[in-house]
Structure formats: C-alpha cells, structure tokens
Design an enzyme around this catalytic site. Structure first.
Site, PDB file in Angstrom:
ATOM      1  N   CYS A  58       0.874  -1.315   0.079  1.00 14.52           N
ATOM      2  CA  CYS A  58      -0.028  -0.055   0.064  1.00 14.52           C
ATOM      3  C   CYS A  58       0.783   1.206  -0.150  1.00 14.52           C
ATOM      4  O   CYS A  58       0.433   2.209  -0.519  1.00 14.52           O
ATOM      5  CB  CYS A  58      -0.800   0.052   1.066  1.00 14.52           C
ATOM      6  N   HIS A 100      -8.595   2.762  -3.285  1.00 17.37           N
ATOM      7  CA  HIS A 100      -7.233   2.631  -2.855  1.00 17.37           C
ATOM      8  C   HIS A 100      -6.556   1.887  -3.871  1.00 17.37           C
ATOM      9  O   HIS A 100      -6.385   0.768  -3.939  1.00 17.37           O
ATOM     10  CB  HIS A 100      -7.188   1.987  -1.575  1.00 17.37           C
ATOM     11  N   CYS A 107      -1.149   2.786   6.303  1.00 19.81           N
ATOM     12  CA  CYS A 107      -0.834   1.583   6.825  1.00 19.81           C
ATOM     13  C   CYS A 107      -0.386   0.731   5.727  1.00 19.81           C
ATOM     14  O   CYS A 107      -0.784   1.114   4.451  1.00 19.81           O
ATOM     15  CB  CYS A 107      -2.014   0.961   7.612  1.00 19.81           C
TER      16      CYS A 107
END
Length: 391
Positions: free
Chosen positions: A95, A347, A377
């Site tokens: 991520c 995302h 995160c």
C-alpha cells in the site's frame, strides 16, 4: 524560509480521476497508458522542467504482472517526452509503494545522486486483480497469524482492540463521501486531477475530470443496512467502511531546492522527514502510529505542530484507532482528510502514497497550513509517513 541546496522539494502533483474497477471509466485504458498520460501532462504544465534532466522515474506498483509487469516505470517513461537516457524503476511496499517511491527519490537527492525525479504510482485493479498470480507461503503461518494476510480481518482485530463501534465506522464512512463530494463541488480537486478520456456507463467516450467513485447519497442508514464483509458472525467492517477497489495513478515532480531555485520554480513544499516502521501483521492497520511518531521525532516536531493530516482510509476500523493513539481524533474534523479519503476515492495500491501526499499539499495550500503529515498502513504490518513543510 531558507532552504538548503540538497533539501527535497515537491514542484507539482497530479493524479488521474479515480475510476471504479468494475466497469469504470478506465476499463479500456491500460496501466502504462494511464501512467504515461499523467507524466506527460504534468511535465507539460511545468515547462521550466527539462524532461532530459529527469534522473529516474520511480513508480510504485504492487501487482507487477500482466500489463503492470516488466518494470512499468520504464514502460510508461518510454511513452512520454522523457528521453531514453533517463532511467526508470518500479518499487513495491504494498500500500505504501508510491510513498516509498517518493522517499527513494528524496534520499537520492539528499545524497547528491540526482536533482530531478518523477515519482508516483499506478494500480489498475480492474485489469490486474488483487490476488492475480499470488502464491502465499503456507509456512508463513508459523511466524504470523493466518488472518494477517486478510486485511479486513486485521481491521476487525484492531477495531475490537480499541473499542471501535459499528456506528463510529459508519459515521466515518459517510464523512469520507460527504467531504469528497464537497471538495469536488467546490473545485478543491481542480489543481490535482489531470483530465483523462474514459468510457461512461453507456460505453461513450468522454473526458473525465472528476472521480466516479464518490457516492454523495451515502447515509448512516444505508451503511447500517450493509452486512459485515469479512467476519459474518459479529463483524463490524463492511464494504461501506472499507477502501474501494479502484483504478488510478498519481505523479509528483521532485527536485533539489538548489535546482528549483536555479530554474526559478516556486515549490509546493519541502520534505522535512520520512519514516517507516513495522508492527505485528495481525494489526497491520496500526503502522501509521509508530511511523508518524518516528517521522515527527526526526523533524523535531510534536503532534500539535501539525496543521493537517492525510491518513489513507484502508478501513474506518483501522483509521479511528490510529487517530486515537496519535491524539488527533478530537481534532479530526479540523485536521484530518478534509477532502475525504480512500473510502470515497478508492485505494489503487501503487497510486495511493503519492495521491494522499499530493492531496495533503493542496489542503495545506488552500487552508494556509505550515506542516502536514501523510501516512498510511501497509499490508503485513508496516507504516510509512512523510512530514512536509509548505514553502
């Protein structure tokens, strides 16, 4: 403000409109084309930057296969005005990939290994699904809980540990859509969205200059009606309080303060510190807490010195504990994700780190902030943070 010659400054930022991965605007656009379009347009609007000066194109991308394989940074770069004498590398920190791309460029500039970089990232989750080609090692369960590889369950765990209720999560989800819609209507995304051609729901080609992921009609009642997405028995995390699966790309032009001065460029911001940190994979969503604490210490700042935060909204159940332990939950409405977040915008893994950082810089510019933190995160238990000062 006086800058040191090797300080790292952000010159400009742009991103694509965020598209839904299922039948969305980018369904007929490849990840390399999306990336190349973005890089080209950002360089076009920064005429003082000579593409031949770009040392390296550093691009975040998580699932590096199919159209995203074989070093998509180089593939995209070759389709732009950047000459083949410049280099390209693709990085993955899941991520946090495109924020890591920014950090890699910053570290090169700080150490004199280049002056001008193009950084960012892409993920076309509609063309390359999240689990395509992934083969997790069964032996990993000897070292980390099996559920650590299921992000929704780690969010359930973190929410339970911190007493986060379903109602709190639903309210956070509604807030994200409302703020993103408000930002759209008020033109707050105008400077960051680079329009792209795409296909509407009827299959017609059109120019998109807005995110198709935002659902302004979202209400507490509509979210309350959703079933748990990951833990059917007693779970609180739903599709409505999780980041959307979307397609998108983001891009920044980064350079040394000295080179920006030589070119007569007024930067958006300077990087004051960077940090990464690890946590137990079972609570992967907690990573922004130690990463931000580390970054603030390196910058010589405290949490109260920060005017605005951009926290990637992987899950409401994850974001709320992070804000709570960073001591900013009570200031959320004044300081955090003022233009919404990944619950509304999505995302796309490789895109998000540069996306939230660039959005943060625009929030700081529009609201007169001095210091800002972008943080996120990372799957399997990491966090990454960047501290910016507006120039």
């Amino acid at each position: 403000m006086s800058l040191n010659p090797r300080d790292v400054v952000i010159v400009d930022f742009g991103r694509t409109p965020m598209g839904r991965s299922k039948g969305g605007m980018h369904r007929n656009t490849r990840a390399e084309d999306m990336s190349a379009h973005l890089i080209s347009k950002l360089l076009e609007r920064n005429a003082k930057v000579d593409p031949a000066e770009v040392e390296d194109v550093i691009w975040g991308c998580v699932n590096q296969t199919l159209e995203q394989g074989w070093n998509i940074a180089r593939m995209a770069s070759l389709m732009t005005q950047i000459p083949h004498t410049s280099a390209g590398q693709t990085v993955s920190r899941l991520c946090g990939s495109s924020m890591s791309a920014l950090h890699t460029a910053a570290q090169a500039i700080m150490t004199g290994n280049g002056d001008v970089f193009v950084v960012g990232g892409v993920e076309h989750m509609g063309h390359v699904s999240m689990m395509h080609g992934v083969d997790p090692n069964p032996h990993m369960s000897l070292y980390a809980a099996k559920a650590s590889g299921m992000m929704g369950l780690t969010a359930e765990m973190l929410g339970k540990m911190h007493g986060i209720t379903r109602e709190q999560q639903d309210a956070f989800g509604v807030r994200s859509h409302q703020l993103a819609h408000k930002a759209t209507v008020e033109g707050k995304f105008k400077d960051e969205i680079i329009p792209m051609q795409g296909y509407d729901e009827n299959g017609f080609l059109k120019l998109f200059d807005y995110d198709e992921t935002i659902r302004p009609e979202t209400t507490l009642e509509s979210l309350a009606a959703l079933k748990p997405a990951f833990n059917p028995k007693g779970g609180t995390v739903t599709a409505g309080t999780s980041s959307q699966i979307t397609d998108g790309a983001s891009c920044m032009i980064v350079m040394s303060a000295q080179r920006a001065q030589d070119l007569g460029i007024q930067p958006m911001a300077v990087i004051r510190s960077m940090a990464v940190a690890g946590v137990d994979p079972a609570i992967m969503g907690y990573g922004p807490v130690p990463a931000t604490q580390k970054a603030l210490k390196r910058a010589g700042l405290g949490i109260n010195d920060i005017d605005f935060f951009e926290l990637n909204e992987a899950f409401a159940a994850q974001a709320l504990p992070v804000l709570k332990d960073l001591k900013v939950l009570d200031k959320m409405n004044e300081k955090v994700n003022l233009h919404g977040g990944a619950i509304a915008l999505g995302h796309p893994f490789g895109c998000s780190g540069a996306r939230i950082s660039g959005t943060l810089l625009n929030v700081m510019k529009q609201n007169g902030g001095t210091f800002g933190v972008s943080t996120m995160c990372i799957g399997l238990g990491q966090g990454i943070s960047t501290v910016f000062e507006r120039v």
